[in-house]
Design an enzyme around this catalytic site. Structure first.
Site: not given
Ligand SMILES: Cc1cc2nc3c(=O)[nH]c(=O)nc-3n(C[C@H](O)[C@H](O)[C@H](O)COP(=O)(O)OP(=O)(O)OC[C@H]3O[C@@H](n4cnc5c(N)ncnc54)[C@H](O)[C@@H]3O)c2cc1C
Length: 338
Positions: A334, A164, A238
């Site tokens: 996380e 992570r 998580s």
């Molecule tokens: C129900 C649920 C289940 C999940 N299960 C998992 C799992 O099994 N494994 C896992 O690893 N994660 C899991 N996650 C966490 C999440 O899905 C991941 O971390 C995912 O990659 C976040 O993507 P996002 O586009 O929503 O990021 P965001 O929440 O929009 O952003 C996350 C971070 O990345 C930065 N960011 C986003 N896009 C960019 C970009 N293009 N350039 C630079 N910085 C950027 C943001 O500023 C922020 O700091 C889960 C979340 C939920 C709600």
């Protein structure tokens, strides 16, 4: 490009926290992104890049510019006998990308089915599930450097992936906007069914011939039954990482807590299930005001409706403290707390 003022971010984060952004812009092309960097001098501004908002906790109004990455497109770049290189733009929904690859028989990310969010955020924390992390199939990524508006390429080594973790959470934090990610996928699948209940679900379904589609379907079934759907109950998956503790400490704790759950980590260290630690402290299913720890997944903090980010953060800190007091273990978020 339309820059909006005082926009509620409630629909842009899966916790469903209702805070405002002073400025908000959706970016649909690389040109728009570069223009934004050059015209608005983003280095001097407080900015927050958002994909699907599924890994953030917004604790207060954002007094800066929220940039929503909506860059779309997936293309196959080239192939050799063993691999296929596929480039996905950062705003592509991760699960759509997974399905796109599965449809074409490109293997390697089937175990990562149904993880919420966008492609661009996946390298940020090296997303992982069911025995696979994106570092396993990662080739490179392209990002716009905020200071110069120039494109930079990051190889796998440059990303410094860990559990992570990546360089974008440390020395490169806040300096780049990821615009695309290139994956090196397998032509011949290497099935991984040893984690969680994948094999159990495949057996139950009577799957005789293993395929990446069958694994993806099994993962989708498990995840849908295990994890709360953010559309129905606000959450960010998580909340804490599983802590890695010295194996000696683990063995000592194991004498006191025989059912303590641990997995081998880096040499001399054991990874402990944070969910188990939280459950042992009595938090599982506990409701505190508008928030709480989920009844089936202690590691998932939820918004029962109307919770503020500050309320959820307070709960997270209380959980953190009680785990520290009981086990002497520090669990760290996380989720990105803003
Ligand atoms: C129900 C649920 C289940 C999940 N299960 C998992 C799992 O099994 N494994 C896992 O690893 N994660 C899991 N996650 C966490 C999440 O899905 C991941 O971390 C995912 O990659 C976040 O993507 P996002 O586009 O929503 O990021 P965001 O929440 O929009 O952003 C996350 C971070 O990345 C930065 N960011 C986003 N896009 C960019 C970009 N293009 N350039 C630079 N910085 C950027 C943001 O500023 C922020 O700091 C889960 C979340 C939920 C709600």
């Amino acid at each position: 490009m339309n820059i909006l003022q005082n926009i509620s971010l409630q629909a842009y984060n899966t916790f469903g926290i209702d805070v405002k952004a002073k400025e908000f812009v959706e970016v649909h092309s690389l040109e728009e992104l570069k223009t934004l960097c050059s015209v608005f001098n983003l280095l001097e501004r407080n900015i927050l890049v958002l994909g699907g908002g599924s890994n953030i906790l917004l604790t207060k109004d954002f007094e800066g510019m929220v940039i929503c990455n909506r860059l779309e497109g997936i293309e196959k770049l080239h192939e050799d006998d063993e691999f296929i290189w596929v480039k996905a733009m950062a705003g592509e929904v991760w699960h759509h990308f997974v399905l796109w690859c599965i449809q074409r028989g490109y293997a390697g990310i089937e175990n990562l089915s149904l993880i919420p969010g966008c492609v661009g955020a996946a390298p940020m924390q090296n997303i992982g599930a069911y025995g696979v992390e994106i570092k396993d199939v990662f080739d490179s990524l392209e990002a716009v450097e905020i200071a110069t508006g120039e494109m930079k390429t990051f190889t796998r080594a440059a990303c410094k992936f860990g559990y992570r973790e990546s360089v974008f959470k440390h020395e490169a934090k806040g300096k780049y906007i990821i615009s695309s990610v290139t994956f090196k996928l397998y032509k011949q699948p290497r099935f991984n069914t040893s984690y969680g209940a994948i094999q159990q679900v495949l057996d139950k379904k009577g799957v005789k011939e293993l395929s990446i589609k069958a694994i993806s379907d099994a993962v989708i079934e498990i995840r849908s039954s295990k994890l709360p759907d953010p559309k129905k109950l606000g959450n960010s998956g998580s909340f804490f990482k599983n802590p890695e503790i010295p194996s000696m400490q683990f063995e000592q704790l194991k004498q006191q807590y025989a059912d303590m759950v641990g997995y081998p980590a880096s040499p001399g260290f054991t990874k402990v299930a944070a969910g188990w630690l939280i459950e042992q402290c009595g938090w599982k299913g506990k409701v505190v005001g508008n928030t709480g720890s989920h009844k089936d997944q202690a590691l998932v903090l939820v918004n029962y409706g109307g919770a503020t980010g500050a309320e959820i953060w307070q709960l997270a800190m209380d959980i953190q403290q009680s785990v520290k007091d009981k086990f002497g273990i520090e669990i760290v978020p996380e989720v990105n707390v803003i």
